[in-house]
Design an enzyme around this catalytic site. Structure first.
Site, PDB file in Angstrom:
ATOM      1  N   PHE A 102     -10.118  -0.544   0.319  1.00  0.00           N
ATOM      2  CA  PHE A 102      -9.802  -1.335   1.511  1.00  0.00           C
ATOM      3  C   PHE A 102     -10.393  -2.733   1.342  1.00  0.00           C
ATOM      4  CE2 PHE A 102     -10.379  -2.900   5.837  1.00  0.00           C
ATOM      5  CZ  PHE A 102      -9.081  -2.732   6.305  1.00  0.00           C
ATOM      6  N   ASP A 141      -7.210  -8.341   7.353  1.00  0.00           N
ATOM      7  CA  ASP A 141      -8.219  -8.142   8.397  1.00  0.00           C
ATOM      8  C   ASP A 141      -8.814  -6.738   8.416  1.00  0.00           C
ATOM      9  OD1 ASP A 141      -5.752  -6.880   9.347  1.00  0.00           O
ATOM     10  OD2 ASP A 141      -6.862  -6.574  11.200  1.00  0.00           O
ATOM     11  N   ASP A 147       0.851  -1.186   0.000  1.00  0.00           N
ATOM     12  CA  ASP A 147       0.000   0.000   0.000  1.00  0.00           C
ATOM     13  C   ASP A 147       0.892   1.244   0.000  1.00  0.00           C
ATOM     14  OD1 ASP A 147      -2.107   1.771   0.377  1.00  0.00           O
ATOM     15  OD2 ASP A 147      -2.374   1.288   2.483  1.00  0.00           O
TER      16      ASP A 147
HETATM   17  P1  5GP Z   1       2.062  -0.488   3.645  1.00  0.00           P
HETATM   18  O1  5GP Z   1       3.089  -0.585   4.738  1.00  0.00           O
HETATM   19  O2  5GP Z   1       2.570  -0.855   2.268  1.00  0.00           O
HETATM   20  O3  5GP Z   1       1.318   0.827   3.671  1.00  0.00           O
HETATM   21  O4  5GP Z   1       0.898  -1.479   3.984  1.00  0.00           O
HETATM   22  C1  5GP Z   1       1.129  -2.780   4.204  1.00  0.00           C
HETATM   23  C2  5GP Z   1       0.252  -3.306   5.289  1.00  0.00           C
HETATM   24  O5  5GP Z   1      -0.889  -2.481   5.553  1.00  0.00           O
HETATM   25  C3  5GP Z   1      -0.292  -4.628   4.853  1.00  0.00           C
HETATM   26  O6  5GP Z   1       0.573  -5.670   5.231  1.00  0.00           O
HETATM   27  C4  5GP Z   1      -1.622  -4.702   5.562  1.00  0.00           C
HETATM   28  O7  5GP Z   1      -1.422  -5.217   6.860  1.00  0.00           O
HETATM   29  C5  5GP Z   1      -2.058  -3.270   5.683  1.00  0.00           C
HETATM   30  N1  5GP Z   1      -2.984  -2.912   4.590  1.00  0.00           N
HETATM   31  C6  5GP Z   1      -2.754  -2.085   3.549  1.00  0.00           C
HETATM   32  N2  5GP Z   1      -3.834  -1.990   2.745  1.00  0.00           N
HETATM   33  C7  5GP Z   1      -4.781  -2.790   3.301  1.00  0.00           C
HETATM   34  C8  5GP Z   1      -6.118  -3.137   2.914  1.00  0.00           C
HETATM   35  O8  5GP Z   1      -6.694  -2.714   1.901  1.00  0.00           O
HETATM   36  N3  5GP Z   1      -6.768  -4.007   3.732  1.00  0.00           N
HETATM   37  C9  5GP Z   1      -6.205  -4.520   4.863  1.00  0.00           C
HETATM   38  N4  5GP Z   1      -6.933  -5.359   5.565  1.00  0.00           N
HETATM   39  N5  5GP Z   1      -4.949  -4.225   5.244  1.00  0.00           N
HETATM   40  C10 5GP Z   1      -4.243  -3.371   4.455  1.00  0.00           C
END
Ligand code: 5GP
Ligand code: MG
Length: 187
Positions: free
Chosen positions: A157, A164, A108
């Site tokens: 999301f 989760d 993300d």
């Molecule tokens: P980043 O560090 O790249 O922003 O996000 C990674 C983490 O954020 C993922 O491993 C996950 O735990 C959480 N995350 C990011 N987007 C989503 C989403 O759409 N749904 C959920 N459930 N978790 C997300």
């Protein structure tokens, strides 16, 4: 639980097919001549989100491997936007000279991957590759190291297949979106 689901974005059958393709590619890239005959690999799922993905993926990879674990918190509780990535616990032993493949559920902001890769390099890994099941259509995600990507998805999301909301819905077999009333009370 099923009443909270808005729509299925990726079905369990699509996931299973793609997981097999990813595994085949990983095997190819980690076998001779791409890598030495005695290349040692360690798979490191980022918990808790990558738990389901990891358990399916590793059973399609018939290579000599060890498993490590890393717990990172970025979306605590009812958050649906990242609150910054923090490595909470490391259980991967000595990585000296080992080829590490990090698994995450979704890319993300990229904060998680950016936080984790240096930690693994500092632990002595000979190389660190990254594999994410999902990647959001965001510039920050596209700019982050992702050697293997399962699916590119819109910036929505999602939950299910390990992902989760407030630690629920990890057991939904498909990748789904939730009805807005379920997540409206979130920051
Ligand atoms: P980043 O560090 O790249 O922003 O996000 C990674 C983490 O954020 C993922 O491993 C996950 O735990 C959480 N995350 C990011 N987007 C989503 C989403 O759409 N749904 C959920 N459930 N978790 C997300
Ligand atoms: Mg996660």
């Amino acid at each position: 639980m099923n009443l909270d689901i808005e729509r299925v974005l990726i079905s369990q059958h699509q996931i299973a097919r793609r997981v097999k393709e990813l595994a085949d590619q990983i095997v190819k890239d980690h076998s001779p001549p791409a890598m030495g005959i005695d290349a040692e690999i360690t798979i490191v799922p980022i918990l808790t989100g990558a738990l389901v993905f990891c358990s399916d993926l590793i059973r399609q990879i018939p290579l000599h491997m060890q498993i490590g674990m890393l717990t990172v918190s970025s979306y605590p509780g009812t958050s649906i936007r990242t609150q910054g990535s923090q490595v909470i616990s490391k259980q991967f032993g000595d990585l000296t000279g080992r080829h590490v493949l990090v698994l995450d559920d979704i890319l993300d902001s990229g904060g998680t991957i950016r936080a984790v890769v240096p930690v693994l390099k500092e632990a002595g890994a000979a190389s660190v590759k990254t594999c994410v099941l999902l990647r959001k259509d965001l510039p920050t995600a596209r700019q982050t190291q992702a050697d293997y990507v399962g699916f590119d998805i819109p910036d929505e999301f999602v939950v299910g297949y390990g992902l989760d909301f407030n630690n629920y819905y990890r057991n939904v077999p498909d990748i789904v979106t939730l009805k807005s009333h379920v997540i409206t009370k979130s920051p």
